[in-house]
Design a protein around this motif. Structure first.
Motif, PDB file in Angstrom:
ATOM      1  N   UNK A   1       0.946  -1.195   0.115  1.00  0.00           N
ATOM      2  CA  UNK A   1      -0.005   0.121  -0.122  1.00  0.00           C
ATOM      3  C   UNK A   1       0.949   1.243   0.085  1.00  0.00           C
ATOM      4  N   UNK A   2       0.551   2.199  -0.480  1.00  0.00           N
ATOM      5  CA  UNK A   2       1.008   3.495  -0.724  1.00  0.00           C
ATOM      6  C   UNK A   2       0.429   4.706   0.207  1.00  0.00           C
ATOM      7  N   UNK A   3       0.698   4.666   1.669  1.00  0.00           N
ATOM      8  CA  UNK A   3       0.094   5.356   2.725  1.00  0.00           C
ATOM      9  C   UNK A   3       0.503   6.793   2.551  1.00  0.00           C
ATOM     10  N   UNK A   4      -0.146   7.875   2.394  1.00  0.00           N
ATOM     11  CA  UNK A   4      -0.034   9.213   2.535  1.00  0.00           C
ATOM     12  C   UNK A   4      -0.727   9.942   3.600  1.00  0.00           C
ATOM     13  N   UNK A   5      -0.092  10.515   4.298  1.00  0.00           N
ATOM     14  CA  UNK A   5      -0.544  11.357   5.713  1.00  0.00           C
ATOM     15  C   UNK A   5      -1.025  12.512   5.285  1.00  0.00           C
ATOM     16  N   UNK A   6      -2.623  12.721   5.638  1.00  0.00           N
ATOM     17  CA  UNK A   6      -3.557  13.441   5.230  1.00  0.00           C
ATOM     18  C   UNK A   6      -3.550  14.710   6.169  1.00  0.00           C
ATOM     19  N   UNK A   7      -3.879  14.095   7.459  1.00  0.00           N
ATOM     20  CA  UNK A   7      -4.172  15.202   8.546  1.00  0.00           C
ATOM     21  C   UNK A   7      -4.317  14.503   9.869  1.00  0.00           C
ATOM     22  N   UNK A   8      -4.542  15.550  10.698  1.00  0.00           N
ATOM     23  CA  UNK A   8      -4.450  14.853  12.036  1.00  0.00           C
ATOM     24  C   UNK A   8      -6.214  14.701  12.364  1.00  0.00           C
ATOM     25  N   UNK A   9      -6.768  13.543  12.999  1.00  0.00           N
ATOM     26  CA  UNK A   9      -7.946  13.141  12.962  1.00  0.00           C
ATOM     27  C   UNK A   9      -8.886  14.332  13.521  1.00  0.00           C
ATOM     28  N   UNK A  10      -8.227  15.260  14.288  1.00  0.00           N
ATOM     29  CA  UNK A  10      -9.168  16.176  14.624  1.00  0.00           C
ATOM     30  C   UNK A  10      -9.322  17.420  13.930  1.00  0.00           C
ATOM     31  N   UNK A  11      -8.732  17.123  12.656  1.00  0.00           N
ATOM     32  CA  UNK A  11      -8.838  18.324  11.520  1.00  0.00           C
ATOM     33  C   UNK A  11     -10.263  17.944  10.889  1.00  0.00           C
ATOM     34  N   UNK A  12     -10.602  16.639  11.028  1.00  0.00           N
ATOM     35  CA  UNK A  12     -11.736  16.391  10.360  1.00  0.00           C
ATOM     36  C   UNK A  12     -12.714  16.199  11.324  1.00  0.00           C
ATOM     37  N   UNK A  13     -14.072  17.121  10.974  1.00  0.00           N
ATOM     38  CA  UNK A  13     -15.108  17.211  12.032  1.00  0.00           C
ATOM     39  C   UNK A  13     -15.811  16.085  12.465  1.00  0.00           C
ATOM     40  N   UNK A  14     -16.295  15.742  13.658  1.00  0.00           N
ATOM     41  CA  UNK A  14     -17.262  14.614  13.917  1.00  0.00           C
ATOM     42  C   UNK A  14     -18.380  14.603  12.977  1.00  0.00           C
ATOM     43  N   UNK A  15     -18.659  13.611  12.467  1.00  0.00           N
ATOM     44  CA  UNK A  15     -19.764  13.444  11.545  1.00  0.00           C
ATOM     45  C   UNK A  15     -19.727  14.530  10.227  1.00  0.00           C
ATOM     46  N   UNK A  16     -18.656  14.555   9.837  1.00  0.00           N
ATOM     47  CA  UNK A  16     -18.067  15.569   8.760  1.00  0.00           C
ATOM     48  C   UNK A  16     -17.059  14.852   7.856  1.00  0.00           C
ATOM     49  N   UNK A  17     -16.455  15.887   7.005  1.00  0.00           N
ATOM     50  CA  UNK A  17     -15.499  15.373   5.904  1.00  0.00           C
ATOM     51  C   UNK A  17     -14.512  16.418   5.709  1.00  0.00           C
ATOM     52  N   UNK A  18     -13.644  16.030   5.258  1.00  0.00           N
ATOM     53  CA  UNK A  18     -12.402  16.962   4.669  1.00  0.00           C
ATOM     54  C   UNK A  18     -12.185  16.276   2.995  1.00  0.00           C
ATOM     55  N   UNK A  19     -11.824  17.330   2.345  1.00  0.00           N
ATOM     56  CA  UNK A  19     -11.541  16.983   1.145  1.00  0.00           C
ATOM     57  C   UNK A  19     -10.137  16.771   0.568  1.00  0.00           C
ATOM     58  N   UNK A  20      -9.584  15.924  -0.178  1.00  0.00           N
ATOM     59  CA  UNK A  20      -8.318  15.505  -0.582  1.00  0.00           C
ATOM     60  C   UNK A  20      -8.380  15.757  -2.143  1.00  0.00           C
ATOM     61  N   UNK A  21      -7.733  16.503  -2.514  1.00  0.00           N
ATOM     62  CA  UNK A  21      -7.831  16.719  -3.949  1.00  0.00           C
ATOM     63  C   UNK A  21      -6.576  15.841  -4.730  1.00  0.00           C
ATOM     64  N   UNK A  22      -6.882  15.323  -5.574  1.00  0.00           N
ATOM     65  CA  UNK A  22      -5.981  14.748  -6.660  1.00  0.00           C
ATOM     66  C   UNK A  22      -6.027  14.812  -8.220  1.00  0.00           C
ATOM     67  N   UNK A  23      -5.321  14.681  -9.053  1.00  0.00           N
ATOM     68  CA  UNK A  23      -5.270  15.163 -10.244  1.00  0.00           C
ATOM     69  C   UNK A  23      -6.512  14.578 -11.107  1.00  0.00           C
ATOM     70  N   UNK A  24      -6.960  13.583 -10.637  1.00  0.00           N
ATOM     71  CA  UNK A  24      -8.190  12.963 -11.230  1.00  0.00           C
ATOM     72  C   UNK A  24      -9.400  13.323 -10.393  1.00  0.00           C
ATOM     73  N   UNK A  25      -9.608  13.990  -9.409  1.00  0.00           N
ATOM     74  CA  UNK A  25     -10.627  14.182  -8.784  1.00  0.00           C
ATOM     75  C   UNK A  25     -10.578  14.191  -7.298  1.00  0.00           C
ATOM     76  N   UNK A  26     -11.568  14.428  -6.680  1.00  0.00           N
ATOM     77  CA  UNK A  26     -11.589  14.710  -5.043  1.00  0.00           C
ATOM     78  C   UNK A  26     -11.917  13.548  -4.310  1.00  0.00           C
ATOM     79  N   UNK A  27     -11.397  13.233  -3.119  1.00  0.00           N
ATOM     80  CA  UNK A  27     -11.600  12.201  -2.118  1.00  0.00           C
ATOM     81  C   UNK A  27     -12.236  12.834  -1.017  1.00  0.00           C
ATOM     82  N   UNK A  28     -13.397  12.390  -0.433  1.00  0.00           N
ATOM     83  CA  UNK A  28     -13.936  12.833   0.866  1.00  0.00           C
ATOM     84  C   UNK A  28     -13.496  11.836   1.636  1.00  0.00           C
ATOM     85  N   UNK A  29     -12.955  12.560   2.887  1.00  0.00           N
ATOM     86  CA  UNK A  29     -12.424  11.548   3.792  1.00  0.00           C
ATOM     87  C   UNK A  29     -13.290  11.877   5.051  1.00  0.00           C
TER      88      UNK A  29
END
Length: 111
Positions: A1-29
């Motif tokens: 696997x190719x693990x990428x460090x995205x953020x601290x877990x507290x950077x994502x709100x409870x019951x919410x999401x954070x977007x990670x942009x890639x060249x092919x589109x967005x991933x919701x975390x």
């Protein structure tokens, strides 16, 4: 696997999401009430709604446009709705959210 460090877990709100942009589109975390973290494509297959703006409940997310509900573990639409969203492996290590980037380019290109 190719693990990428995205953020601290507290950077994502409870019951919410954070977007990670890639060249092919967005991933919701997403972060659940139980601090579980899931990653999916950010685009609803119905009308292209931004799932990152949806309502997280349990291990599901409801699209903000037309209320389609998706299982965050499998990506399958729930109830009478039909469809599938791509899901991506995540893990939390020492409070850091890691995303497996191995299949992101392929999965988002196929949408």
């Amino acid at each position: 696997m190719n693990w990428i460090d995205i953020c601290d877990i507290t950077d994502i709100p409870l019951r919410g999401a954070r977007i990670v942009k890639s060249s092919m589109g967005c991933v919701a975390v997403f972060r659940t009430t139980e601090d579980e973290v899931f990653a999916t494509s950010d685009r609803c297959p119905h009308k292209g709604g931004p799932l990152s703006e949806g309502i997280v409940h349990g291990k599901s997310v409801t699209c903000p446009l037309h209320n389609w509900v998706f299982d965050l573990e499998t990506g399958a639409a729930q109830g009478a709705d039909e469809g599938q969203i791509a899901t991506f492996a995540t893990q939390v290590v020492d409070g850091r959210v890691l995303l497996d980037a191995t299949n992101i380019m392929t999965a988002l290109a196929a949408e």
